[in-house]
Write a protein that holds these residues in place. Structure first.
Motif, PDB file in Angstrom:
ATOM      1  N   ASN A 118     -37.404  23.382 -22.986  1.00 63.98           N
ATOM      2  CA  ASN A 118     -36.961  23.869 -24.293  1.00 63.98           C
ATOM      3  C   ASN A 118     -38.148  24.504 -25.004  1.00 63.98           C
ATOM      4  N   GLY A 119     -38.675  25.568 -24.421  1.00 57.51           N
ATOM      5  CA  GLY A 119     -39.881  26.193 -24.941  1.00 57.51           C
ATOM      6  C   GLY A 119     -39.673  26.844 -26.299  1.00 57.51           C
ATOM      7  N   ALA A 120     -40.766  27.054 -27.008  1.00 54.94           N
ATOM      8  CA  ALA A 120     -40.707  27.707 -28.314  1.00 54.94           C
ATOM      9  C   ALA A 120     -40.466  29.200 -28.131  1.00 54.94           C
ATOM     10  N   PRO A 121     -39.713  29.822 -29.035  1.00 52.27           N
ATOM     11  CA  PRO A 121     -39.471  31.262 -28.928  1.00 52.27           C
ATOM     12  C   PRO A 121     -40.754  32.048 -29.127  1.00 52.27           C
ATOM     13  N   ILE A 122     -40.797  33.226 -28.505  1.00 57.16           N
ATOM     14  CA  ILE A 122     -41.963  34.093 -28.614  1.00 57.16           C
ATOM     15  C   ILE A 122     -41.803  34.998 -29.827  1.00 57.16           C
ATOM     16  N   ASN A 123     -42.853  35.151 -30.593  1.00 56.73           N
ATOM     17  CA  ASN A 123     -42.840  36.058 -31.736  1.00 56.73           C
ATOM     18  C   ASN A 123     -42.728  37.491 -31.224  1.00 56.73           C
ATOM     19  N   PRO A 124     -41.654  38.214 -31.565  1.00 60.81           N
ATOM     20  CA  PRO A 124     -41.491  39.570 -31.028  1.00 60.81           C
ATOM     21  C   PRO A 124     -42.623  40.517 -31.423  1.00 60.81           C
ATOM     22  N   GLU A 125     -43.307  40.240 -32.546  1.00 53.91           N
ATOM     23  CA  GLU A 125     -44.411  41.093 -32.964  1.00 53.91           C
ATOM     24  C   GLU A 125     -45.643  40.927 -32.078  1.00 53.91           C
ATOM     25  N   ARG A 126     -45.674  39.845 -31.287  1.00 51.72           N
ATOM     26  CA  ARG A 126     -46.824  39.596 -30.415  1.00 51.72           C
ATOM     27  C   ARG A 126     -46.609  40.160 -29.017  1.00 51.72           C
ATOM     28  N   ARG A 127     -45.452  40.754 -28.763  1.00 54.02           N
ATOM     29  CA  ARG A 127     -45.166  41.280 -27.433  1.00 54.02           C
ATOM     30  C   ARG A 127     -45.983  42.539 -27.165  1.00 54.02           C
ATOM     31  N   ASP A 128     -46.409  42.683 -25.918  1.00 60.47           N
ATOM     32  CA  ASP A 128     -47.082  43.916 -25.512  1.00 60.47           C
ATOM     33  C   ASP A 128     -46.074  45.049 -25.454  1.00 60.47           C
ATOM     34  N   TYR A 129     -46.533  46.261 -25.740  1.00 59.29           N
ATOM     35  CA  TYR A 129     -45.657  47.422 -25.669  1.00 59.29           C
ATOM     36  C   TYR A 129     -45.230  47.618 -24.219  1.00 59.29           C
ATOM     37  N   PRO A 130     -43.919  47.728 -23.940  1.00 57.72           N
ATOM     38  CA  PRO A 130     -43.466  47.865 -22.551  1.00 57.72           C
ATOM     39  C   PRO A 130     -43.905  49.198 -21.941  1.00 57.72           C
ATOM     40  N   GLU A 131     -44.707  49.114 -20.887  1.00 63.32           N
ATOM     41  CA  GLU A 131     -45.214  50.336 -20.263  1.00 63.32           C
ATOM     42  C   GLU A 131     -45.403  50.213 -18.752  1.00 63.32           C
ATOM     43  N   ASP A 132     -45.260  48.997 -18.203  1.00 62.28           N
ATOM     44  CA  ASP A 132     -45.453  48.807 -16.758  1.00 62.28           C
ATOM     45  C   ASP A 132     -44.131  49.051 -16.036  1.00 62.28           C
ATOM     46  N   PHE A 133     -44.086  50.105 -15.248  1.00 62.59           N
ATOM     47  CA  PHE A 133     -42.884  50.499 -14.516  1.00 62.59           C
ATOM     48  C   PHE A 133     -42.619  49.532 -13.370  1.00 62.59           C
ATOM     49  N   ILE A 134     -41.408  48.960 -13.322  1.00 63.69           N
ATOM     50  CA  ILE A 134     -40.995  48.095 -12.229  1.00 63.69           C
ATOM     51  C   ILE A 134     -40.119  48.909 -11.282  1.00 63.69           C
ATOM     52  N   GLN A 135     -40.619  49.128 -10.098  1.00 57.19           N
ATOM     53  CA  GLN A 135     -39.893  49.919  -9.112  1.00 57.19           C
ATOM     54  C   GLN A 135     -38.938  49.005  -8.352  1.00 57.19           C
ATOM     55  N   THR A 136     -37.645  49.261  -8.478  1.00 61.62           N
ATOM     56  CA  THR A 136     -36.646  48.393  -7.848  1.00 61.62           C
ATOM     57  C   THR A 136     -36.308  48.831  -6.433  1.00 61.62           C
ATOM     58  N   GLY A 137     -36.625  50.082  -6.077  1.00 57.17           N
ATOM     59  CA  GLY A 137     -36.253  50.592  -4.767  1.00 57.17           C
ATOM     60  C   GLY A 137     -34.839  51.125  -4.720  1.00 57.17           C
ATOM     61  N   VAL A 138     -34.133  51.076  -5.868  1.00 56.45           N
ATOM     62  CA  VAL A 138     -32.792  51.639  -5.984  1.00 56.45           C
ATOM     63  C   VAL A 138     -32.930  52.939  -6.774  1.00 56.45           C
ATOM     64  N   SER A 139     -32.698  54.074  -6.127  1.00 62.62           N
ATOM     65  CA  SER A 139     -33.039  55.368  -6.709  1.00 62.62           C
ATOM     66  C   SER A 139     -32.342  55.636  -8.032  1.00 62.62           C
ATOM     67  N   VAL A 140     -31.055  55.263  -8.147  1.00 64.60           N
ATOM     68  CA  VAL A 140     -30.336  55.551  -9.377  1.00 64.60           C
ATOM     69  C   VAL A 140     -30.895  54.753 -10.544  1.00 64.60           C
ATOM     70  N   ILE A 141     -31.418  53.541 -10.292  1.00 64.28           N
ATOM     71  CA  ILE A 141     -32.036  52.743 -11.346  1.00 64.28           C
ATOM     72  C   ILE A 141     -33.410  53.297 -11.681  1.00 64.28           C
ATOM     73  N   ASP A 142     -34.232  53.551 -10.667  1.00 60.06           N
ATOM     74  CA  ASP A 142     -35.588  54.034 -10.902  1.00 60.06           C
ATOM     75  C   ASP A 142     -35.604  55.415 -11.539  1.00 60.06           C
TER      76      ASP A 142
END
Length: 250
Positions: A118-142
């Motif tokens: 039952n972890g504590a929620p993360i402060n959304p203001e402390r999140r890193d800006y999303p920039e790391d591309f996750i390659q799924t290997g599914v062309s339509v998603i990528d």
């Protein structure tokens, strides 16, 4: 009357057993979500959590259900803590049930630490800006629905369609370009036995199991377990991401 035993306070005055719930009278010191061990007459042990407490009465929801339990002879031990799981890099390559118990015929993982699910929620203001591309290997998603670390990828499907195959394919192939420290935490909730076997075999055959953690809650497992499985999986994922510095796909 309660009796203090090693690891907690034990009660024997069970008032009622109904469905997955046990009502216990005379409880003077308990908290919401507190972990409870239920000992039956045949000495088998089950786990539960406090669902409601007040007026000297506690209602406990039993993870494994109450089948076979009787009011006489059943003991409830309140442990004074919430549910925790051991966390370490040894979780990688393992298969667990929805409560984090091994189902791969291997021993319990050695934990470097124990984390509350039952972890504590993360402060959304402390999140890193999303920039790391996750390659799924599914062309339509990528190409059209690009997945970036910190984002969600919903997959909407209907009965009889191959959503399970797509989810397994993403789990096998997903990677962060240029990053070797990448892990997958795969939580299947309410799946049939053949689906669970497919997910497990798919990751094992591809070798992706070495960087994955599987939590499999089956359709015939108790319903309360379905509520805990996401918490257990996210606790493991947070440890891999924040403590070990890995990129994690959940």
């Amino acid at each position: 009357m309660p009796s203090r035993v090693k690891g907690g306070v034990e009660y024997t005055n069970i008032e009622e057993i109904r469905g997955p719930l046990i009502a216990i009278q005379g409880v003077t010191d308990a908290a919401f979500d507190e972990l409870v061990e239920i000992d039956s007459v045949d000495s088998s042990r089950r786990l539960g959590t406090v669902l409601e407490v007040g007026g000297g009465r506690a209602v406990v929801q039993v993870f494994e259900g109450t089948s076979g339990l009787s009011i006489a002879g059943t003991k409830a031990r309140f442990l004074g803590k919430t549910m925790e799981i051991p966390v370490s890099s040894d979780l990688l390559g393992r298969v667990f049930d929805g409560l984090g118990r091994p189902i791969d015929n291997l021993p319990e993982p050695v934990g470097e630490d124990f984390r509350d699910v039952n972890g504590a929620p993360i402060n959304p203001e402390r999140r890193d800006y999303p920039e790391d591309f996750i390659q799924t290997g599914v062309s339509v998603i990528d190409g059209l629905l690009t997945l970036v670390r910190g984002q969600k990828l919903p997959i909407f499907s209907g009965a009889g369609m191959s959503h399970g195959m797509l989810a397994a394919q993403i789990a096998r192939q997903a990677t962060v370009v240029g990053q070797e420290e990448f892990a997958v935490v795969f939580a299947a909730i309410g799946v049939q036995n053949n689906e669970a076997a497919f997910f497990r075999k798919s990751l094992e055959d591809s070798g992706a199991i070495k960087r994955s953690i599987l939590y499999l809650n089956l359709a015939d497992d108790p319903a309360i377990e379905r509520l805990m499985t996401p918490k257990v999986a996210l606790t493991a994922a947070e440890y891999l991401a924040f403590d070990l510095g890995m990129h994690v796909l959940v």
